[in-house]
Scaffold this motif. Structure first.
Motif, PDB file in Angstrom:
ATOM      1  N   SER A 113      -3.255  -0.423  -7.407  1.00 38.92           N
ATOM      2  CA  SER A 113      -3.546  -0.950  -6.068  1.00 38.92           C
ATOM      3  C   SER A 113      -3.217  -2.441  -6.021  1.00 38.92           C
ATOM      4  O   SER A 113      -3.525  -3.168  -6.964  1.00 38.92           O
ATOM      5  CB  SER A 113      -5.024  -0.757  -5.713  1.00 38.92           C
ATOM      6  N   VAL A 114      -2.570  -2.842  -4.935  1.00 35.55           N
ATOM      7  CA  VAL A 114      -2.133  -4.236  -4.793  1.00 35.55           C
ATOM      8  C   VAL A 114      -2.242  -4.636  -3.322  1.00 35.55           C
ATOM      9  O   VAL A 114      -1.928  -3.820  -2.455  1.00 35.55           O
ATOM     10  CB  VAL A 114      -0.619  -4.373  -5.157  1.00 35.55           C
ATOM     11  N   THR A 115      -2.659  -5.861  -3.051  1.00 34.44           N
ATOM     12  CA  THR A 115      -2.494  -6.386  -1.686  1.00 34.44           C
ATOM     13  C   THR A 115      -1.795  -7.734  -1.780  1.00 34.44           C
ATOM     14  O   THR A 115      -1.988  -8.480  -2.744  1.00 34.44           O
ATOM     15  CB  THR A 115      -3.834  -6.595  -0.939  1.00 34.44           C
ATOM     16  N   VAL A 116      -0.962  -7.996  -0.800  1.00 39.12           N
ATOM     17  CA  VAL A 116      -0.209  -9.250  -0.788  1.00 39.12           C
ATOM     18  C   VAL A 116      -0.373  -9.917   0.574  1.00 39.12           C
ATOM     19  O   VAL A 116      -0.243  -9.254   1.612  1.00 39.12           O
ATOM     20  CB  VAL A 116       1.298  -8.993  -1.077  1.00 39.12           C
ATOM     21  N   GLN A 117      -0.646 -11.214   0.537  1.00 41.12           N
ATOM     22  CA  GLN A 117      -0.837 -11.982   1.769  1.00 41.12           C
ATOM     23  C   GLN A 117       0.477 -12.628   2.199  1.00 41.12           C
ATOM     24  O   GLN A 117       1.384 -12.805   1.389  1.00 41.12           O
ATOM     25  CB  GLN A 117      -1.874 -13.101   1.533  1.00 41.12           C
ATOM     26  N   LYS A 118       0.528 -13.006   3.473  1.00 39.50           N
ATOM     27  CA  LYS A 118       1.697 -13.726   3.974  1.00 39.50           C
ATOM     28  C   LYS A 118       1.904 -15.012   3.159  1.00 39.50           C
ATOM     29  O   LYS A 118       0.945 -15.756   2.905  1.00 39.50           O
ATOM     30  CB  LYS A 118       1.463 -14.071   5.442  1.00 39.50           C
ATOM     31  N   GLY A 119       3.148 -15.241   2.744  1.00 41.52           N
ATOM     32  CA  GLY A 119       3.485 -16.477   2.032  1.00 41.52           C
ATOM     33  C   GLY A 119       3.047 -16.524   0.581  1.00 41.52           C
ATOM     34  O   GLY A 119       3.218 -17.543  -0.076  1.00 41.52           O
ATOM     35  N   GLU A 120       2.520 -15.403   0.080  1.00 45.19           N
ATOM     36  CA  GLU A 120       2.034 -15.394  -1.300  1.00 45.19           C
ATOM     37  C   GLU A 120       3.193 -15.126  -2.280  1.00 45.19           C
ATOM     38  O   GLU A 120       4.075 -14.318  -1.995  1.00 45.19           O
ATOM     39  CB  GLU A 120       0.965 -14.295  -1.445  1.00 45.19           C
TER      40      GLU A 120
END
Ligand SMILES: Nc1ncnc2c1ncn2[C@@H]1O[C@H](COP(=O)(O)OP(=O)(O)OP(=O)(O)O)[C@@H](O)[C@H]1O
Ligand SMILES: [Mg+2]
Length: 218
Positions: free
Chosen positions: A27-34
């Motif tokens: 499981s992974v989440t990525v934010q804007k600009g990360e």
């Protein structure tokens, strides 16, 4: 703002009646600009994960959301459209078209690309002099930089890069990383980059370590 979320991704490859589990409930989440670096030994599942997050390959289990859209719930056609709009991908093996010049390869995803931006990319990547050459006339590292320019030409909100500096010397490697970091800062591009060079990405926003198909840190 969250741009990508993967929930419990598993991938089992079946070949000649042998099955191999390449990913285990990732499981992974990525934010804007990360800027996220993905590390792990050869065979740990890095390319498999990148391909699934980008919608190029289907997971055996789990879901991937891009800007809230469940991408494997879309038709193949709609998924392709979403990819074209939102994703840039630098392949580990470049995947350049050998019958097209450098410039045509780069403009392939976006025929209306802004000329100034294309020139700026070529200049930054130090491949401006090869515009009219064909991939076979370039070194591995030069081809790799053409593949990077192609992935960036339509300003994708998410960039996936599978060892984009694997064939570069340390100075050119630094140029590529600085370019990617600048894009993240200037345009809010989210970047997921696989690398073996931990030193190079020590200032990434986050590191994900894969071991035998599993994330071994947050
Ligand atoms: N198409 C495929 N069919 C069967 N097995 C595969 C396939 N692609 C990858 N695998 C297997 O899945 C595992 C993970 O492969 P993957 O390519 O994701 O590793 P990687 O971390 O990217 O390695 P590298 O650093 O060498 O690029 C490996 O054991 C590999 O043999
Ligand atoms: Mg790989």
């Amino acid at each position: 703002m969250e741009v990508l979320r993967a929930e419990s991704i598993s991938k089992i490859y079946c070949q000649n009646a042998v099955s191999l589990q390449a990913l285990r409930s990732v499981s992974v989440t990525v934010q804007k600009g990360e800027f996220v670096a993905i590390l792990g030994r050869s065979g740990s599942g890095k390319s498999t994960l990148l391909n699934i997050l980008a919608g190029l390959d289907c997971p055996s289990e789990g879901k991937v959301y891009i800007d809230g859209t469940d991408i494997f719930n879309l038709s193949e056609e709609k998924r392709t459209l979403l990819r074209r709009e939102k994703i840039g991908f630098v392949f580990q093996s470049y995947e350049l078209l050998h019958s097209l010049s450098v410039m045509k390869n780069i403009r392939l995803p976006e025929l209306k690309a802004d000329d100034d931006y294309v020139k700026e990319l070529l200049g930054t990547l130090e491949i401006g002099q090869y515009e009219t050459c064909y991939p076979d006339q370039l070194s591995g590292g030069e081809q790799q930089r053409v593949a990077i320019a192609r992935a960036l030409v339509n300003h994708p909100p998410i960039l996936f890069a599978d060892e984009p500096t694997g064939n570069l010397d340390s100075k050119t490697e630094r140029i590529v990383i600085d370019l990617l970091k600048n894009l993240a800062a200037k345009y809010g591009t989210s970047i997921l980059m696989v690398t073996h060079n931990e030193e190079l990405v020590k200032d990434a926003d986050r590191m994900i370590r894969l071991e035998d198909g599993e994330i071994v840190n947050g």
